[in-house]
Structures are given as C-alpha cells and as structure tokens.
Design a protein around this motif. Structure first.
Motif, PDB file in Angstrom:
ATOM      1  N   ARG A 219     -17.008 -14.139 -34.748  1.00  0.00           N
ATOM      2  CA  ARG A 219     -18.347 -14.730 -34.899  1.00  0.00           C
ATOM      3  C   ARG A 219     -18.625 -15.730 -33.772  1.00  0.00           C
ATOM      4  O   ARG A 219     -19.693 -15.703 -33.157  1.00  0.00           O
ATOM      5  N   LEU A 220     -17.653 -16.600 -33.489  1.00  0.00           N
ATOM      6  CA  LEU A 220     -17.862 -17.581 -32.426  1.00  0.00           C
ATOM      7  C   LEU A 220     -17.944 -16.895 -31.062  1.00  0.00           C
ATOM      8  O   LEU A 220     -18.733 -17.299 -30.201  1.00  0.00           O
TER       9      LEU A 220
ATOM     10  N   VAL B  32     -14.596 -24.054 -26.786  1.00  0.00           N
ATOM     11  CA  VAL B  32     -14.454 -22.999 -27.804  1.00  0.00           C
ATOM     12  C   VAL B  32     -13.977 -21.700 -27.157  1.00  0.00           C
ATOM     13  O   VAL B  32     -13.113 -20.997 -27.697  1.00  0.00           O
ATOM     14  N   GLU B  33     -14.503 -21.385 -25.995  1.00  0.00           N
ATOM     15  CA  GLU B  33     -14.124 -20.121 -25.347  1.00  0.00           C
ATOM     16  C   GLU B  33     -12.637 -20.089 -25.004  1.00  0.00           C
ATOM     17  O   GLU B  33     -11.947 -19.098 -25.227  1.00  0.00           O
TER      18      GLU B  33
ATOM     19  N   PRO C 269     -11.113 -14.910 -26.172  1.00  0.00           N
ATOM     20  CA  PRO C 269     -12.199 -15.895 -26.273  1.00  0.00           C
ATOM     21  C   PRO C 269     -12.361 -16.383 -27.710  1.00  0.00           C
ATOM     22  O   PRO C 269     -12.250 -15.601 -28.652  1.00  0.00           O
ATOM     23  N   ALA C 270     -12.586 -17.681 -27.848  1.00  0.00           N
ATOM     24  CA  ALA C 270     -12.752 -18.331 -29.149  1.00  0.00           C
ATOM     25  C   ALA C 270     -11.543 -18.086 -30.042  1.00  0.00           C
ATOM     26  O   ALA C 270     -11.674 -18.054 -31.272  1.00  0.00           O
ATOM     27  N   GLY C 271     -10.388 -17.926 -29.439  1.00  0.00           N
ATOM     28  CA  GLY C 271      -9.159 -17.740 -30.212  1.00  0.00           C
ATOM     29  C   GLY C 271      -9.175 -16.489 -31.071  1.00  0.00           C
ATOM     30  O   GLY C 271      -8.416 -16.390 -32.031  1.00  0.00           O
TER      31      GLY C 271
ATOM     32  N   LEU D 132     -21.411 -15.654 -30.671  1.00  0.00           N
ATOM     33  CA  LEU D 132     -22.335 -16.748 -30.328  1.00  0.00           C
ATOM     34  C   LEU D 132     -22.180 -17.131 -28.856  1.00  0.00           C
ATOM     35  O   LEU D 132     -23.171 -17.317 -28.142  1.00  0.00           O
ATOM     36  N   LEU D 133     -20.936 -17.232 -28.416  1.00  0.00           N
ATOM     37  CA  LEU D 133     -20.691 -17.620 -27.017  1.00  0.00           C
ATOM     38  C   LEU D 133     -21.332 -16.633 -26.052  1.00  0.00           C
ATOM     39  O   LEU D 133     -21.884 -17.019 -25.021  1.00  0.00           O
TER      40      LEU D 133
ATOM     41  N   ARG E  67     -23.972 -15.139 -26.266  1.00  0.00           N
ATOM     42  CA  ARG E  67     -25.414 -15.377 -26.133  1.00  0.00           C
ATOM     43  C   ARG E  67     -25.732 -16.740 -25.530  1.00  0.00           C
ATOM     44  O   ARG E  67     -26.866 -16.988 -25.125  1.00  0.00           O
ATOM     45  N   LEU E  68     -24.725 -17.610 -25.497  1.00  0.00           N
ATOM     46  CA  LEU E  68     -24.941 -18.953 -24.937  1.00  0.00           C
ATOM     47  C   LEU E  68     -24.454 -19.077 -23.496  1.00  0.00           C
ATOM     48  O   LEU E  68     -24.741 -20.067 -22.823  1.00  0.00           O
ATOM     49  N   MET E  69     -23.683 -18.090 -23.038  1.00  0.00           N
ATOM     50  CA  MET E  69     -23.136 -18.155 -21.678  1.00  0.00           C
ATOM     51  C   MET E  69     -23.947 -17.232 -20.779  1.00  0.00           C
ATOM     52  O   MET E  69     -24.457 -16.222 -21.211  1.00  0.00           O
TER      53      MET E  69
END
Lengths: 79, 423
Positions: free
Chosen positions: A69-70, B375-376, A63-65, A73-74, A76-78
């Motif tokens: 950090r990203l 992004v994911e 996830p997020a490559g 964040l993801l 908490r946003l998913m």
C-alpha cells in the motif's frame, strides 16, 4: 541493457556447448575462487565472510519495506 | 519537464520553496531573557516539555523527576511529594516546547522564570527559544532535581542569564551560521560534540561580558562556567535549528520534515505540508556507551527536542565531520561515521553549501529530510543523543545513537497522500 545483452550472448554460447563442456564449465566455477556481490539480506554476506569469502554487500530492501500500500502511494508521490 | 500542477510537480515546487527558506535563514543570537518575557503566553503553572504532547500518567521517570524539580524551583511546590501530587491532579498545564516556538534538551523543562536564549531568524523575523545549558553531571535536563540542581538553576536565573543579556545587548547579536560552519571544520557535529562552537562562542562573549559584568569574582564564575562546559553551544544550536525550521511550516505540498522530537515515551515528527500536526510512534532505546557503573539496564528511552539539530542537517547527519563523536557514542569507526552521513544523504533532498565537512571533500551536510525517501528506503534519521537514567533524579548515564521510528514517517506519508487527494 548491457547486462541483458551479455546474458543473451552467454546463453547462445552455452547452447552451443556439448554436455561434457558444460560439466567442465560448472566444475571450473566451483573450483575457482568465489567472488560474491550480495544484494539484500546481510546475513548471507556474514555467512560467506565467516568462511573467508570476499563479499561486496549491497544494502537493498524492497521499496517501503515491501508494504504494497505504501509503495503504491509512493509511486504516485514520486516523479 | 514536470507539470507543476501534477502531484510530483506540486511537491517539487513545495520542496524548492522550503529549501529556499531554509538556506535563506539568518539565525542570530540576540538576547537571553526570562522565559515569561520572551515566550508569549507562558503563564504561571505552565510547564513546557520536550517532544510531542504527553500527559503526566504517560511520562517516563526522568521527565517526572524534572517536572517535580522545576515545580519546586518555581515555588509552586514545597517538596518533591507535593510537586508530584500537584502534577497528578492536573494543577499544571503541560505543553510541548514546540507549540511555543521553543525547544529544550532531554526533558526540556521550560517555565516562566528560567532564562532562555533568544535566536532571531532575521531573514523572516521569527524568534526561537531554548534554556541555558546546565553543564554535565546531575542536571534537570536528565531528570535531576536535588538541591545542587536547583541551586545551579537559580544561579543561571539570577547571575548568568542577566549577565548574558547585558553582554548581548551591547552587541548587534552573534550570527550563528558562520559560527557553525567553522565548528564543522573543528570536529563538531553540534549535538554530542560542541567543543569548537562553544569555544568560538566564548571568544565572542568574553569581551562583551568583561565590559558588562563589573564584579570580577562574578565575571570569573561566569567565564569558568561557560568555558568549562563543552556543551554550552548545544542549546544555542537547538534554538538556531528551531528558528531556521519554523518558517518552513505550512508550505503547500512540501514533504520536508520540519521537526523531530521525543519525550521519553513517544517520538514525533512534523512535516512542512501538514501544518503542525504531530505523527508519533513509540520512541526507541539508544545504543551507546555508559559511564562507569551503569549499563543499558539503567537507560531511559530516548528523549529531548535536541533532534532539531538533526532536522536542520547537523548531529548524526554531520557525523562525518566529527570522528571523535563516533567513538564517544559507540557508533563505530571513523569510516562508519562517514557512512552514516552518506546514509543520511539517501533520505535528504540536497546538501547545505554553507555547512561543509572537510573529511568528505567539503561536501555539504545532508539537508531536507523527505518523508517519501525515508519510507521508500526504510532508512531512518540517525540521532546522536545523551542517555538518561530511567529513574527520576539520577541524571545522565551515557551517550549513544538512536534511530527515529519508521512508523512516524509512514503515518505522515499516509496523511500527506490524503491531503493531496490520493487514496
């Protein structure tokens, strides 16, 4: 879950084998046609394909490559 | 059951609202008007361009070529040298089309006297604008600026624009969603292939033009120009995309992309829940096929507001509907075209039930690009595009595909998390 149960059963079966049975099984694996499902890096698939091995490629990256950090964040946003 | 007050819950509610507005849209081609009449605050000396904001010193070759050409066309400069001097000393005001409710292909030049297509979203009352398609070859949208380019622009202004305006004013407008639905079943994806929709539009316009244009020779010129231009509908599709997406701006906690655009230097995106802020990154080079005599060494980095068609679910997202395009842009086989559409399905929230693709058992086009999913997965929107020569004035050299840079989406995600109080 099915895979886990299968893996556990396999391990129990393996533990009951003698050393010679295990060696024989490993040889079987090497002598039988190889069937590969490659998850992730495409170049592994390409190398096997170039040697005539049938490969099913599963495109996957972290996830997020792999950016922690990203990814945080993801999470908490998913939902 | 998700709590509507939680962060994921707020995003779910925001995105449902955004998709609802997208699907309720009713874009109708209603008029063709001089830009200064149609676009509020488009004044003398103002040049609208494709992509996010950019200054003269950072513009690529074709963009500079188009700026110089359009300055002569408007009578603001006598020749190309004077036009460049005026551009470099700050005599012109440069703004993105998107800031004025407009879009423009490639260089995207929009100035006061050019005729613009007017598409009205009757569900929400907003209007969007786009210049008329100039045809192929040496054209201003690819940076062309010689006498033939300027003469064609003058004909669009003096003949075609007024004729289309008169024709459309005798109708109640041409609804565009059903036309696009039919185009998808005829092999169009509405970015690099518009043959079906251009023909359907011609069927709508021809009787209206025949009644409103009194001079037969002029009518013949108009029908020949429109009828021989496979990409005539592209600019209509772009204005439609802008009219459909604009009501999605400013929805609380929506992660849906509302605009993607490039100026030949930067790629920029806007996101529904982040007002109209641009998130930019260096634009990438298209990969594709070149006209005889040209190679990738001649190519300019990607540019144009035409990515609004991908934003609304067409173009590269509808590649499966258009096998012919896959070959034209060098994107591989028909099965790879279908895979492209499936890949775009990984970064979108739903499918459009009104715009379906026969080759995928009538699945809807992937719709609602979600910055979280981009992004994911690290899968970025794929765009079908024309390729301009990197030098000013030389025009189109090929067509290909290009990906939106992931950095735009990463920056937007960080800003979005900050907006929602997530550090």
């Amino acid at each position: 879950m099915q895979l886990t149960e299968f893996t556990m059963k396999q391990r129990i079966d393996d533990s009951r084998m003698t050393d010679s049975e295990r060696r024989e099984k490993k040889l079987e694996l090497l002598e039988a046609p190889i069937q590969v499902v490659n998850v992730g890096l495409q170049c592994f698939s390409d190398d096997l394909s170039s040697q005539g091995v049938k490969v099913v490629q599963v495109n996957w990256i972290p996830p997020a490559g792999g950016n922690a950090r990203l990814a945080a964040l993801l999470s908490r946003l998913m939902d | 059951m998700i709590d509507d007050t939680s962060v994921p819950g707020r995003i779910l509610v925001g995105n449902e609202e955004a998709l609802g507005r997208l699907f309720r849209a009713d874009p109708v081609l209603v008029d063709v008007l001089p830009a200064h009449e149609a676009i509020p605050n488009l004044t003398e000396g103002t040049i609208l361009h494709a992509g996010p904001p950019i200054t003269w010193d950072r513009m690529c070759g074709p963009m500079r070529g188009a700026v110089a050409g359009v300055a002569i066309y408007e009578g603001w400069a006598g020749d190309l040298d004077q036009a460049e001097e005026l551009a470099s000393n700050g005599s012109f005001d440069f703004h993105p089309n998107h800031h004025f409710g407009a879009v423009g292909p490639m260089t995207g030049m929009t100035t006061q006297s050019q005729p613009v297509l007017v598409v009205e979203n009757r569900a929400f009352g907003n209007r969007a604008f786009c210049t008329l398609n100039e045809g192929l070859g040496k054209v201003m949208r690819f940076g062309g600026n010689d006498a033939s380019v300027l003469a064609r622009l003058a004909w669009l202004r003096d003949v075609l624009g007024p004729a289309l305006s008169a024709a459309l004013s005798s109708s109640s407008g041409i609804p565009l969603k059903p036309l696009v639905a039919r185009g998808l079943t005829m092999g169009d994806e509405m970015h690099q292939r518009n043959i079906g929709c251009s023909s359907l539009m011609m069927r709508e316009l021809a009787p209206l033009l025949a009644r409103s244009v009194k001079d037969h020779a002029t009518l013949a010129d108009i029908l020949t120009f429109v009828g021989s231009n496979d990409q005539f509908f592209l600019n209509i599709a772009m204005a439609m995309g802008k009219a459909v997406m604009d009501p999605l701006h400013g929805i609380d906690a929506s992660t849906i992309v509302t605009a993607m655009s490039r100026n030949g230097t930067d790629f920029g995106i806007m996101v529904s829940g982040l007002d109209k802020q641009w998130f930019t990154a260096p634009v990438e080079m298209p990969k594709g096929l070149y006209f005889p005599g040209f190679t990738d060494a001649d190519a300019n980095p990607d540019m144009g507001d035409s990515t609004i068609v991908e934003t609304v679910g067409l173009g590269g997202f509808a590649m499966a509907a258009s096998p012919a395009v896959a070959g034209f842009v060098g994107a591989g086989s028909v099965s790879e075209a279908a895979n492209t559409t499936r890949m775009m399905g990984e970064i979108t929230l739903t499918q459009n039930p009104e715009w379906t693709m026969p080759s995928l058992d009538y699945q809807g086009v992937p719709t609602g690009i979600d910055i979280r999913l981009v992004v994911e997965t690290s899968i970025t929107p794929m765009i079908n595009t024309g390729i301009a020569h990197r030098e000013p004035g030389l025009g189109q050299v090929g067509a290909g595909v290009v990906h939106a840079p992931i950095a735009c989406f990463e920056k937007a995600l960080e800003a979005f998390a900050g907006r929602l109080g997530i550090a």
